[in-house]
Design a protein around this motif. Structure first.
Motif, PDB file in Angstrom:
ATOM      1  N   UNK A   1       0.835  -1.191   0.000  1.00  0.00           N
ATOM      2  CA  UNK A   1       0.000   0.000   0.000  1.00  0.00           C
ATOM      3  C   UNK A   1       0.878   1.253   0.000  1.00  0.00           C
ATOM      4  N   UNK A   2       0.535   2.185  -0.888  1.00  0.00           N
ATOM      5  CA  UNK A   2       1.290   3.426  -0.995  1.00  0.00           C
ATOM      6  C   UNK A   2       0.664   4.494  -0.098  1.00  0.00           C
ATOM      7  N   UNK A   3       1.446   5.531   0.212  1.00  0.00           N
ATOM      8  CA  UNK A   3       0.957   6.643   1.007  1.00  0.00           C
ATOM      9  C   UNK A   3       0.922   7.921   0.176  1.00  0.00           C
ATOM     10  N   UNK A   4      -0.105   8.724   0.397  1.00  0.00           N
ATOM     11  CA  UNK A   4      -0.177  10.055  -0.172  1.00  0.00           C
ATOM     12  C   UNK A   4      -0.505  11.047   0.926  1.00  0.00           C
ATOM     13  N   UNK A   5      -0.495  12.340   0.572  1.00  0.00           N
ATOM     14  CA  UNK A   5      -0.940  13.361   1.508  1.00  0.00           C
ATOM     15  C   UNK A   5      -1.972  14.237   0.804  1.00  0.00           C
ATOM     16  N   UNK A   6      -2.842  14.833   1.601  1.00  0.00           N
ATOM     17  CA  UNK A   6      -3.827  15.767   1.074  1.00  0.00           C
ATOM     18  C   UNK A   6      -3.640  17.098   1.786  1.00  0.00           C
ATOM     19  N   UNK A   7      -3.326  18.142   1.025  1.00  0.00           N
ATOM     20  CA  UNK A   7      -3.109  19.459   1.601  1.00  0.00           C
ATOM     21  C   UNK A   7      -4.408  20.215   1.835  1.00  0.00           C
ATOM     22  N   UNK A   8      -5.526  19.680   1.328  1.00  0.00           N
ATOM     23  CA  UNK A   8      -6.792  20.367   1.499  1.00  0.00           C
ATOM     24  C   UNK A   8      -6.842  21.633   0.670  1.00  0.00           C
ATOM     25  N   UNK A   9      -7.422  22.689   1.254  1.00  0.00           N
ATOM     26  CA  UNK A   9      -7.614  23.944   0.543  1.00  0.00           C
ATOM     27  C   UNK A   9      -6.498  24.923   0.872  1.00  0.00           C
ATOM     28  N   UNK A  10      -5.971  25.560  -0.160  1.00  0.00           N
ATOM     29  CA  UNK A  10      -4.974  26.611   0.048  1.00  0.00           C
ATOM     30  C   UNK A  10      -5.676  27.861   0.557  1.00  0.00           C
ATOM     31  N   UNK A  28      10.343  12.021   2.359  1.00  0.00           N
ATOM     32  CA  UNK A  28      10.059  10.767   3.045  1.00  0.00           C
ATOM     33  C   UNK A  28       9.618   9.649   2.099  1.00  0.00           C
ATOM     34  N   UNK A  29       9.345   9.983   0.836  1.00  0.00           N
ATOM     35  CA  UNK A  29       8.969   8.960  -0.124  1.00  0.00           C
ATOM     36  C   UNK A  29       7.481   8.774  -0.311  1.00  0.00           C
ATOM     37  N   UNK A  30       6.669   9.725   0.145  1.00  0.00           N
ATOM     38  CA  UNK A  30       5.232   9.653  -0.140  1.00  0.00           C
ATOM     39  C   UNK A  30       5.023   9.647  -1.648  1.00  0.00           C
ATOM     40  N   UNK A 316      -8.739  -3.398   0.882  1.00  0.00           N
ATOM     41  CA  UNK A 316      -8.574  -3.169  -0.550  1.00  0.00           C
ATOM     42  C   UNK A 316      -8.030  -1.808  -0.945  1.00  0.00           C
ATOM     43  N   UNK A 317      -7.605  -1.004   0.035  1.00  0.00           N
ATOM     44  CA  UNK A 317      -7.020   0.304  -0.274  1.00  0.00           C
ATOM     45  C   UNK A 317      -5.643   0.102  -0.897  1.00  0.00           C
ATOM     46  N   UNK A 318      -5.369   0.831  -1.969  1.00  0.00           N
ATOM     47  CA  UNK A 318      -4.063   0.739  -2.630  1.00  0.00           C
ATOM     48  C   UNK A 318      -3.201   1.976  -2.411  1.00  0.00           C
ATOM     49  N   UNK A 319      -3.817   3.152  -2.282  1.00  0.00           N
ATOM     50  CA  UNK A 319      -3.094   4.365  -1.902  1.00  0.00           C
ATOM     51  C   UNK A 319      -3.854   5.023  -0.764  1.00  0.00           C
ATOM     52  N   UNK A 320      -3.238   5.101   0.398  1.00  0.00           N
ATOM     53  CA  UNK A 320      -3.865   5.706   1.566  1.00  0.00           C
ATOM     54  C   UNK A 320      -3.382   7.153   1.664  1.00  0.00           C
ATOM     55  N   UNK A 321      -4.288   8.079   1.432  1.00  0.00           N
ATOM     56  CA  UNK A 321      -3.947   9.497   1.468  1.00  0.00           C
ATOM     57  C   UNK A 321      -4.165  10.028   2.875  1.00  0.00           C
TER      58      UNK A 321
END
Length: 349
Positions: A1-10, A28-30, A316-321
């Motif tokens: 499973x890969x990791x992502x980040x969500x910055x939300x609203x600028x 960190x390799x996200x 079943x998650x493949x990228x967890x943000x």
């Protein structure tokens, strides 16, 4: 499973911190950094800004709002960002909601499934650099009887196929997403309910298109907070959950409220909405069940977060943000690093 980040609203007062968070995630390799838009900052500008100051992390729109742009403009933006980032762009689309679509953009919020399907077809055709012609219920290109001629995109994207995601909540939208997209952007995902609330519908759409789940990116956004007091951490997210479950959309068209109901919170969802729309935001936040927050976030120690990550992977998650929470930049960076530690502790890295 890969990791992502969500910055939300600028533009929410943490812009400098957001850039630092994105740069640390890159180090960190996200895998991917997503940015959102509603009726404030636009996502395309933010993604260009972040991409210019990072090295390897993908950047993705979560989402570009369908009522905000003609589909050919979205294709132009996607091709440009993919070219500028050397192939690091992911295109996320969504219909937004009735309040924003009609109140902000002046676009009638009707037939969202049909509009999304046509939109995706036009975007894909334009990005393939075919001469653009299309006859549909919502778009006709070129306009008949006028001077317009079929033309093609002059920009060459870095890749022949830019990954296309759709933000989906309802069963029919999820099924169509499985049929026509490369990934699904999910919100308020509870691992124990993910099969019934999302994956079975996505899988049905894949099967309808003669496809399997192989290569399809299941990509939910999950808030993350690190600490010893899980109850206190959960309380941080009460206003956020109350806003979506209680205040997004209209009383009859709140997709997040309907999702909470499908997870077994019918009575609670109704109370949250009643209080929120009645002006009692504090009461709406207090009415959010702890279990709803805890099951749709990652809270606590690295070990507890790792357990939650295993549950998402098994579901079943493949990228967890992750949306790393904190009142200071240091707290958000600590949460970001804890995400990597938890992934490793869970044996999922």
């Amino acid at each position: 499973m890969r990791l992502g980040i969500n910055l939300g609203y600028w533009g929410a007062g943490m812009d400098g911190d957001n850039l630092s968070v994105a740069q640390e995630a890159d180090r960190l390799g996200y895998d991917v950094c997503w940015a959102a838009e509603a009726y404030g900052s636009d996502a395309a500008t933010v993604l260009a800004w972040v991409a210019a100051q990072t090295e390897r992390i993908d950047v993705g729109s979560a989402i570009f709002q369908i009522p905000a742009r003609q589909p050919a403009m979205t294709a132009m933006t996607a091709a440009t960002l993919d070219s500028l980032t050397k192939g690091r762009f992911r295109l996320g689309l969504g219909v937004s909601g009735p309040q924003v679509s009609e109140g902000w953009y002046g676009v009638k919020f009707d037939k969202p499934l049909a509009r999304t399907r046509e939109y995706v077809e036009i975007v894909r055709k334009a990005m393939s650099r075919e001469r653009l012609s299309y006859e549909g219920q919502h778009w006709t290109l070129p306009l008949p009887g006028g001077p317009g001629k079929p033309i093609k995109l002059t920009v060459h994207p870095e890749r022949e196929h830019i990954p296309l995601y759709i933000a989906a909540i309802g069963p029919k939208n999820l099924e169509q997403t499985g049929e026509i997209a490369d990934g699904a952007l999910l919100i308020f995902p509870a691992a124990e309910h993910l099969e019934e609330t999302a994956l079975r519908h996505i899988r049905a759409g894949r099967e309808k298109a003669g496809l399997t789940m192989d290569g399809f990116d299941v990509c939910p956004t999950v808030p993350l907070a690190v600490g010893d007091d899980v109850n206190a951490l959960a309380d941080m997210f009460r206003p956020y959950t109350a806003l979506y479950v209680g205040g997004m959309g209209s009383p009859k068209q709140n997709f997040y409220n309907q999702l909470a109901q499908r997870m077994g919170y019918e009575k609670e969802a109704a109370e949250i909405q009643e209080k929120y729309l009645g002006g009692d935001k504090a009461g709406a936040a207090a009415a959010v069940p702890h279990s709803l927050i805890d099951s749709t976030t990652l809270l606590g120690s690295v070990e507890r977060i790792a357990d939650g990550m295993r549950a998402y992977a098994d579901a079943g998650v493949t990228t967890l943000t992750l949306a790393p929470a904190g009142f200071t930049l240091d707290e958000r960076i600590t949460a970001l690093r804890a995400g990597v530690q938890a992934l490793e502790h869970a044996g999922l890295a």
